[in-house]
Design a protein around this motif. Structure first.
Motif, PDB file in Angstrom:
ATOM      1  N   GLY A  11       0.828  -1.200   0.000  1.00 32.52           N
ATOM      2  CA  GLY A  11       0.000   0.000   0.000  1.00 32.52           C
ATOM      3  C   GLY A  11       0.860   1.246   0.000  1.00 32.52           C
ATOM      4  N   ARG A  12       0.240   2.373   0.284  1.00 36.14           N
ATOM      5  CA  ARG A  12       0.954   3.645   0.240  1.00 36.14           C
ATOM      6  C   ARG A  12       1.937   3.779   1.412  1.00 36.14           C
ATOM      7  NH1 ARG A  12      -4.285   4.955  -0.742  1.00 36.14           N
ATOM      8  NH2 ARG A  12      -4.537   5.851   1.335  1.00 36.14           N
ATOM      9  N   LEU A  13       3.070   4.419   1.134  1.00 36.62           N
ATOM     10  CA  LEU A  13       4.084   4.692   2.144  1.00 36.62           C
ATOM     11  C   LEU A  13       4.258   6.201   2.284  1.00 36.62           C
ATOM     12  CD1 LEU A  13       6.750   2.002   1.146  1.00 36.62           C
ATOM     13  CD2 LEU A  13       5.225   1.946   3.133  1.00 36.62           C
ATOM     14  N   GLU A  14       4.382   6.630   3.524  1.00 38.38           N
ATOM     15  CA  GLU A  14       4.518   8.053   3.839  1.00 38.38           C
ATOM     16  C   GLU A  14       5.990   8.411   4.016  1.00 38.38           C
ATOM     17  OE1 GLU A  14       3.230  11.025   7.552  1.00 38.38           O
ATOM     18  OE2 GLU A  14       3.314   8.846   7.835  1.00 38.38           O
ATOM     19  N   GLY A  15       6.398   9.530   3.431  1.00 39.66           N
ATOM     20  CA  GLY A  15       7.784   9.935   3.574  1.00 39.66           C
ATOM     21  C   GLY A  15       7.966  11.442   3.590  1.00 39.66           C
ATOM     22  N   ARG A  16       9.219  11.826   3.747  1.00 43.20           N
ATOM     23  CA  ARG A  16       9.647  13.222   3.612  1.00 43.20           C
ATOM     24  C   ARG A  16      10.799  13.209   2.616  1.00 43.20           C
ATOM     25  NH1 ARG A  16       5.737  13.111   6.055  1.00 43.20           N
ATOM     26  NH2 ARG A  16       5.122  14.124   7.999  1.00 43.20           N
ATOM     27  N   TYR A  17      10.702  14.060   1.611  1.00 43.98           N
ATOM     28  CA  TYR A  17      11.678  14.032   0.527  1.00 43.98           C
ATOM     29  C   TYR A  17      12.209  15.429   0.269  1.00 43.98           C
ATOM     30  CZ  TYR A  17      13.510  13.751  -4.237  1.00 43.98           C
ATOM     31  OH  TYR A  17      14.322  13.842  -5.338  1.00 43.98           O
ATOM     32  N   GLN A  18      13.520  15.537   0.177  1.00 42.65           N
ATOM     33  CA  GLN A  18      14.161  16.798  -0.167  1.00 42.65           C
ATOM     34  C   GLN A  18      14.900  16.625  -1.488  1.00 42.65           C
ATOM     35  OE1 GLN A  18      14.072  19.877   1.646  1.00 42.65           O
ATOM     36  NE2 GLN A  18      14.773  20.499  -0.382  1.00 42.65           N
ATOM     37  N   PRO A  19      14.406  17.234  -2.547  1.00 43.43           N
ATOM     38  CA  PRO A  19      15.116  17.100  -3.822  1.00 43.43           C
ATOM     39  C   PRO A  19      16.448  17.841  -3.787  1.00 43.43           C
ATOM     40  CG  PRO A  19      13.270  18.631  -4.022  1.00 43.43           C
ATOM     41  CD  PRO A  19      13.191  18.054  -2.651  1.00 43.43           C
ATOM     42  N   ALA A  20      17.353  17.412  -4.637  1.00 36.06           N
ATOM     43  CA  ALA A  20      18.640  18.090  -4.746  1.00 36.06           C
ATOM     44  C   ALA A  20      18.496  19.349  -5.592  1.00 36.06           C
ATOM     45  CB  ALA A  20      19.670  17.152  -5.356  1.00 36.06           C
ATOM     46  N   GLY A  38       8.526   1.827  18.708  1.00 36.85           N
ATOM     47  CA  GLY A  38       8.445   3.281  18.594  1.00 36.85           C
ATOM     48  C   GLY A  38       9.256   3.898  17.472  1.00 36.85           C
ATOM     49  N   GLY A  39       9.857   3.085  16.608  1.00 32.25           N
ATOM     50  CA  GLY A  39      10.673   3.632  15.522  1.00 32.25           C
ATOM     51  C   GLY A  39       9.824   4.260  14.428  1.00 32.25           C
ATOM     52  N   THR A  40      10.165   5.489  14.052  1.00 26.84           N
ATOM     53  CA  THR A  40       9.503   6.185  12.942  1.00 26.84           C
ATOM     54  C   THR A  40      10.540   7.009  12.192  1.00 26.84           C
ATOM     55  OG1 THR A  40       8.999   8.352  13.930  1.00 26.84           O
ATOM     56  CG2 THR A  40       7.533   6.530  14.514  1.00 26.84           C
ATOM     57  N   MET A  41      10.109   7.585  11.081  1.00 26.99           N
ATOM     58  CA  MET A  41      11.011   8.433  10.297  1.00 26.99           C
ATOM     59  C   MET A  41      11.339   9.734  11.022  1.00 26.99           C
ATOM     60  SD  MET A  41       8.606  10.014   7.302  1.00 26.99           S
ATOM     61  CE  MET A  41       7.060  10.863   7.678  1.00 26.99           C
ATOM     62  N   PHE A  63      11.338   7.683   5.264  1.00 27.25           N
ATOM     63  CA  PHE A  63       9.943   7.262   5.138  1.00 27.25           C
ATOM     64  C   PHE A  63       9.591   6.321   6.281  1.00 27.25           C
ATOM     65  CE2 PHE A  63      12.282   3.851   3.240  1.00 27.25           C
ATOM     66  CZ  PHE A  63      11.534   2.711   3.474  1.00 27.25           C
ATOM     67  N   ASN A  64       8.292   6.147   6.474  1.00 27.68           N
ATOM     68  CA  ASN A  64       7.791   5.206   7.474  1.00 27.68           C
ATOM     69  C   ASN A  64       7.567   3.838   6.834  1.00 27.68           C
ATOM     70  OD1 ASN A  64       7.672   6.775   9.840  1.00 27.68           O
ATOM     71  ND2 ASN A  64       5.709   7.674   9.247  1.00 27.68           N
ATOM     72  N   PHE A  65       8.132   2.800   7.471  1.00 30.80           N
ATOM     73  CA  PHE A  65       7.842   1.441   7.033  1.00 30.80           C
ATOM     74  C   PHE A  65       6.341   1.162   7.147  1.00 30.80           C
ATOM     75  CE2 PHE A  65      12.341   0.464   8.455  1.00 30.80           C
ATOM     76  CZ  PHE A  65      12.828   0.200   7.186  1.00 30.80           C
ATOM     77  N   ARG A  66       5.884   0.119   6.512  1.00 28.94           N
ATOM     78  CA  ARG A  66       4.473  -0.294   6.540  1.00 28.94           C
ATOM     79  C   ARG A  66       3.939  -0.337   7.968  1.00 28.94           C
ATOM     80  NH1 ARG A  66       4.535  -5.852   3.654  1.00 28.94           N
ATOM     81  NH2 ARG A  66       5.800  -4.614   2.212  1.00 28.94           N
ATOM     82  N   GLY A  67       2.714   0.185   8.148  1.00 26.01           N
ATOM     83  CA  GLY A  67       2.069   0.144   9.449  1.00 26.01           C
ATOM     84  C   GLY A  67       2.495   1.232  10.417  1.00 26.01           C
ATOM     85  N   VAL A  68       3.398   2.118   9.986  1.00 25.79           N
ATOM     86  CA  VAL A  68       3.881   3.207  10.846  1.00 25.79           C
ATOM     87  C   VAL A  68       3.349   4.531  10.311  1.00 25.79           C
ATOM     88  CG1 VAL A  68       5.914   4.412  11.739  1.00 25.79           C
ATOM     89  CG2 VAL A  68       5.974   1.930  11.426  1.00 25.79           C
ATOM     90  N   GLY A  69       2.836   5.383  11.210  1.00 21.88           N
ATOM     91  CA  GLY A  69       2.295   6.666  10.770  1.00 21.88           C
ATOM     92  C   GLY A  69       1.181   6.469   9.763  1.00 21.88           C
ATOM     93  N   ARG A  70       1.297   7.129   8.634  1.00 23.33           N
ATOM     94  CA  ARG A  70       0.272   7.034   7.589  1.00 23.33           C
ATOM     95  C   ARG A  70       0.616   5.979   6.536  1.00 23.33           C
ATOM     96  NH1 ARG A  70       0.622  12.782   5.543  1.00 23.33           N
ATOM     97  NH2 ARG A  70      -0.874  12.132   3.975  1.00 23.33           N
ATOM     98  N   SER A  71       1.667   5.207   6.763  1.00 18.78           N
ATOM     99  CA  SER A  71       2.010   4.137   5.818  1.00 18.78           C
ATOM    100  C   SER A  71       1.074   2.951   6.016  1.00 18.78           C
ATOM    101  CB  SER A  71       3.457   3.680   6.016  1.00 18.78           C
ATOM    102  OG  SER A  71       4.366   4.682   5.603  1.00 18.78           O
ATOM    103  N   GLN A  72       0.582   2.418   4.927  1.00 17.00           N
ATOM    104  CA  GLN A  72      -0.360   1.308   4.989  1.00 17.00           C
ATOM    105  C   GLN A  72       0.363  -0.021   5.192  1.00 17.00           C
ATOM    106  OE1 GLN A  72      -2.333   2.012   1.172  1.00 17.00           O
ATOM    107  NE2 GLN A  72      -4.099   2.909   2.229  1.00 17.00           N
ATOM    108  N   GLY A  73      -0.406  -1.026   5.589  1.00 21.07           N
ATOM    109  CA  GLY A  73       0.146  -2.352   5.802  1.00 21.07           C
ATOM    110  C   GLY A  73       0.400  -2.628   7.275  1.00 21.07           C
ATOM    111  N   THR A  74       0.968  -3.783   7.558  1.00 18.59           N
ATOM    112  CA  THR A  74       1.266  -4.182   8.937  1.00 18.59           C
ATOM    113  C   THR A  74       2.701  -4.699   9.019  1.00 18.59           C
ATOM    114  OG1 THR A  74       0.385  -6.410   8.523  1.00 18.59           O
ATOM    115  CG2 THR A  74      -1.126  -4.779   9.483  1.00 18.59           C
ATOM    116  N   PHE A  75       3.261  -4.655  10.213  1.00 23.82           N
ATOM    117  CA  PHE A  75       4.644  -5.079  10.448  1.00 23.82           C
ATOM    118  C   PHE A  75       4.865  -6.502   9.924  1.00 23.82           C
ATOM    119  CE2 PHE A  75       7.844  -7.024  13.352  1.00 23.82           C
ATOM    120  CZ  PHE A  75       8.935  -6.281  12.917  1.00 23.82           C
ATOM    121  N   ASP A  76       6.009  -6.717   9.259  1.00 18.76           N
ATOM    122  CA  ASP A  76       6.248  -8.002   8.588  1.00 18.76           C
ATOM    123  C   ASP A  76       7.607  -8.599   8.961  1.00 18.76           C
ATOM    124  OD1 ASP A  76       5.465 -10.106   6.884  1.00 18.76           O
ATOM    125  OD2 ASP A  76       6.577  -9.227   5.210  1.00 18.76           O
TER     126      ASP A  76
END
Length: 219
Positions: A11-20, A38-41, A63-76
């Motif tokens: 599913g969708r993954l949430e991140g923060r991106y800074q272009p060069a 408790g690990g997050t981006m 970015f947040n792995f699956r299931g963290v913050g707004r990232s979809q999915g569950t810990f795997d």
């Protein structure tokens, strides 16, 4: 620093991106600690690593792995998280097709994921593994390790004792020209509480040596 949402395997993954700012700049992705502890981006070390690369002119994603913050999915248990990291790298590379190199940095659980990704992606030319849990996760897949990089641990780490980790690192076989370095931050625990500035000075000194001192985008 724009918030981004990109497609991952679960599913969708949430991140923060800074272009060069410059075309052809190198890219880096930063991987956070264990999602179930408790690990997050937004982990403080992840945040600092992110800006270390930004200040050196990289295009950088955390970015947040699956299931963290707004990232979809569950810990795997690492399998899916490795797929997430591969998808993240694919996404950044698609935005930066002219990138001249790629680095990966991981903290704790993220270091384990990062080293597995390193073995699968020959374009990764350098890595930072912070508080790698080599006593809890099998690192024998580094056979041989294909890229040079830095392992950093705290002398008072009770989660992944530096002594055990260093002994495992020293057993890792390397290809010709590949150098694995390790540094120990005296008095630091697994989370580098009160020692993050010292940690980042160690990281910066290593990056100065590997990719040069100038920080093109430094404030």
């Amino acid at each position: 620093m724009p918030e981004v949402i990109f497609n991952g395997p679960a599913g969708r993954l949430e991140g923060r991106y800074q272009p060069a700012k410059k075309k052809g700049a190198p890219i880096a992705i930063i991987l956070h600690p264990h999602p179930q502890f408790g690990g997050t981006m937004n982990n403080q070390i992840v945040y600092n690593l992110f800006y270390t690369y930004v200040n050196r002119g990289f295009a950088v994603l955390r970015f947040n792995f699956r299931g963290v913050g707004r990232s979809q999915g569950t810990f795997d248990h690492g399998h899916g998280e490795l797929s997430d990291a591969a998808a993240a790298l694919d996404w950044v590379q698609a935005l930066n097709p002219d990138a001249r190199s790629c680095w990966i940095a991981g903290v704790s659980f993220g270091a384990w994921i990062g080293m597995q990704l390193l073995m699968r992606r020959p374009e990764i030319e350098g890595f930072l593994s912070i508080a790698a849990m080599a006593n809890r996760y099998d690192f024998s897949f580094l056979a041989p390790c294909p890229s040079s990089g830095l392992f950093v641990h705290g002398s008072e780490d009770r989660v992944a004792p530096a002594k055990e980790v260093i002994s495992i690192i020293e057993k890792v076989k390397t290809q010709k020209g590949i150098v694995l370095e390790h540094a120990v931050i005296e008095g630091a625990n697994h989370f580098f509480d009160g020692k993050i500035d010292e940690l980042m000075r160690t990281v910066d000194a290593y990056l100065d040596k590997r990719i040069g001192t100038p920080r093109e985008n430094a404030a």
